[in-house]
Design an enzyme around this catalytic site. Sequence first.
Site, mmCIF file in Angstrom:
data_model
loop_
_atom_site.group_PDB
_atom_site.id
_atom_site.type_symbol
_atom_site.label_atom_id
_atom_site.label_comp_id
_atom_site.label_asym_id
_atom_site.label_seq_id
_atom_site.Cartn_x
_atom_site.Cartn_y
_atom_site.Cartn_z
ATOM 1 N N ARG A 29 -15.640 4.491 -10.219
ATOM 2 C CA ARG A 29 -15.304 4.407 -8.796
ATOM 3 C C ARG A 29 -14.720 3.040 -8.443
ATOM 4 N NH1 ARG A 29 -14.967 9.420 -8.475
ATOM 5 N NH2 ARG A 29 -16.741 10.698 -7.864
ATOM 6 N N ASP A 33 -10.896 1.053 -9.117
ATOM 7 C CA ASP A 33 -9.578 1.175 -9.757
ATOM 8 C C ASP A 33 -9.270 0.008 -10.685
ATOM 9 O OD1 ASP A 33 -9.423 -0.592 -7.617
ATOM 10 O OD2 ASP A 33 -7.437 0.090 -6.942
ATOM 11 N N THR A 41 -10.881 -11.892 -9.431
ATOM 12 C CA THR A 41 -11.358 -10.827 -8.563
ATOM 13 C C THR A 41 -10.303 -9.741 -8.521
ATOM 14 O OG1 THR A 41 -12.111 -10.295 -6.327
ATOM 15 C CG2 THR A 41 -10.366 -11.914 -6.507
ATOM 16 N N HIS A 82 26.808 1.724 30.593
ATOM 17 C CA HIS A 82 26.054 2.874 31.108
ATOM 18 C C HIS A 82 26.678 4.193 30.624
ATOM 19 C CE1 HIS A 82 24.232 -0.095 33.830
ATOM 20 N NE2 HIS A 82 25.477 -0.509 34.032
ATOM 21 N N GLN A 114 -10.425 -13.290 0.613
ATOM 22 C CA GLN A 114 -10.337 -12.497 -0.605
ATOM 23 C C GLN A 114 -8.908 -11.992 -0.788
ATOM 24 O OE1 GLN A 114 -12.356 -8.453 -1.417
ATOM 25 N NE2 GLN A 114 -13.683 -9.965 -2.400
ATOM 26 N N SER A 138 27.828 23.735 10.267
ATOM 27 C CA SER A 138 26.917 24.646 10.951
ATOM 28 C C SER A 138 27.035 26.023 10.314
ATOM 29 C CB SER A 138 27.259 24.737 12.447
ATOM 30 O OG SER A 138 26.584 25.818 13.049
ATOM 31 N N ARG A 141 20.676 11.176 10.055
ATOM 32 C CA ARG A 141 19.661 10.851 9.057
ATOM 33 C C ARG A 141 19.232 9.395 9.201
ATOM 34 N NH1 ARG A 141 21.105 11.587 2.781
ATOM 35 N NH2 ARG A 141 21.073 13.782 3.416
#
Length: 471
Positions: free
Chosen positions: A83, A85, A109, A157, A239, A287, A301
Amino acid sequence: MEATGDEFMKYRSPLVSRYASKEMAYNFSDRKKFTTWRKLWIYLAKAEKALGLPITDAQVSEMESHAEDIDFAMAAEEERKLRHDVMAHVHTFAHCCPTAASIIHLGATSCYVGDNTDLIVLRDGFDILMPKLARVIDRLASFAEKYASLPTLGFTHYQPAQLTTVGKRACLWLQDLTMDMRNLQRAREDLRFRGVKGTTGTQASFLQLFQGDHDKVEELDRMVTEMAGFKKSYLVTGQTYSRKVDIDSLLVLASLGATVHKICTDIRLLANLKEIEEPFEKEQIGSSAMPYKRNPMRSERCCSLARHLMALVSDPLQTASVQWLERTLDDSANADIILSTLQNITEGLVVYPKVIERHIRHELPFMATENIIMAMVKAGGNRQDCHEKIRVLSQQAAAVVKQEGGDNDLLARVQADPYFAPILGQLDALLDPKTFIGRAPQQVTRFLSEEVHPLLQPYKSKMDVKIELEL
């Protein structure tokens, strides 16, 4: 990207399967992550050996020979049992390096490999992005130069305003992109290495290994930082490295997303006006129901991905704000495809000058009314009388456009009114679009020369890459 049959049985993020370049997908891959962990353990062992710890050449050599051959199945099984990694990968590395097993991860660590790898990935990600952005700027600069003097309607605008030029408008896009480039460069240069700091950042474990020799602990930090390709490490950490680093990195990416969204929205608006089109493949279908359509799907996209990129920035803001004391564990998250797509768009942007000219002719008579008034005053007319004449004729012409759907006939009305007989010979000159664009062409030239081309200089060797998109 290719996928095996099994991969289609589970969720795959489209951000990777559809929208990530191969180099960026690899940069965030497990293989890059865990081979980097092993490299960091090798750097640490080398530096510790050089500074006098009992580590042998054979141990370092063994680690180097197995840096790439990761048994992912073993690592997964180890993590299921432990448990944890990092310890799972320590054990997996030790299994193929039995001689070096005792010194792998010595004094470190989990964040030594975890956080330092994240910083390496961030740095390498910026290095992938910046040449892509440079190519976009280069292509758009060529476009701006080509159309520096082509008059076009300006819009405020989204209503017709005074004229600008197609190239000047492109320079507005370019200016934002050059700001993004400087932001990316600054964020990349600001990145530092976490370095060798120990569990809560105090370097206590390394001070113990070196029997209280502070100089050796500092030299260890410096050596590993240099091996990892960084100029500096953070002098103080908890850490973890400060999560504000993640904020700074993602903020500049989100800002780039805002720029691309703006540019591609402009292109979509201009596509509707039929003034500009993005590239459209010979066999591309716009289309399924409307064969005539040529949708600006590349720009769409870019906008959708940019929107996602902009939304991501709230996550590191929250993470940084809740790092209790030395750290908590709630910090255990794609811009390059946007730039690739935008490069493809800018390499193939199509301009339709005749459509632009028609739109100008439709609006220019209204814009030229002040010029007509000034010409009449010079010819001996009364300014207020002329203003009233023009006002009435303008409203009549506007009614034809808005109520009858006809063309703007203000010029014909001016020509038919005897009052304007003294200046009829000047009307063509008064309505020349080039007299309405001010210094736009000169601004384009100066901007490209002083701002854009110097910014691209470091990326000249990477300018020739062309983008072919899979639609």
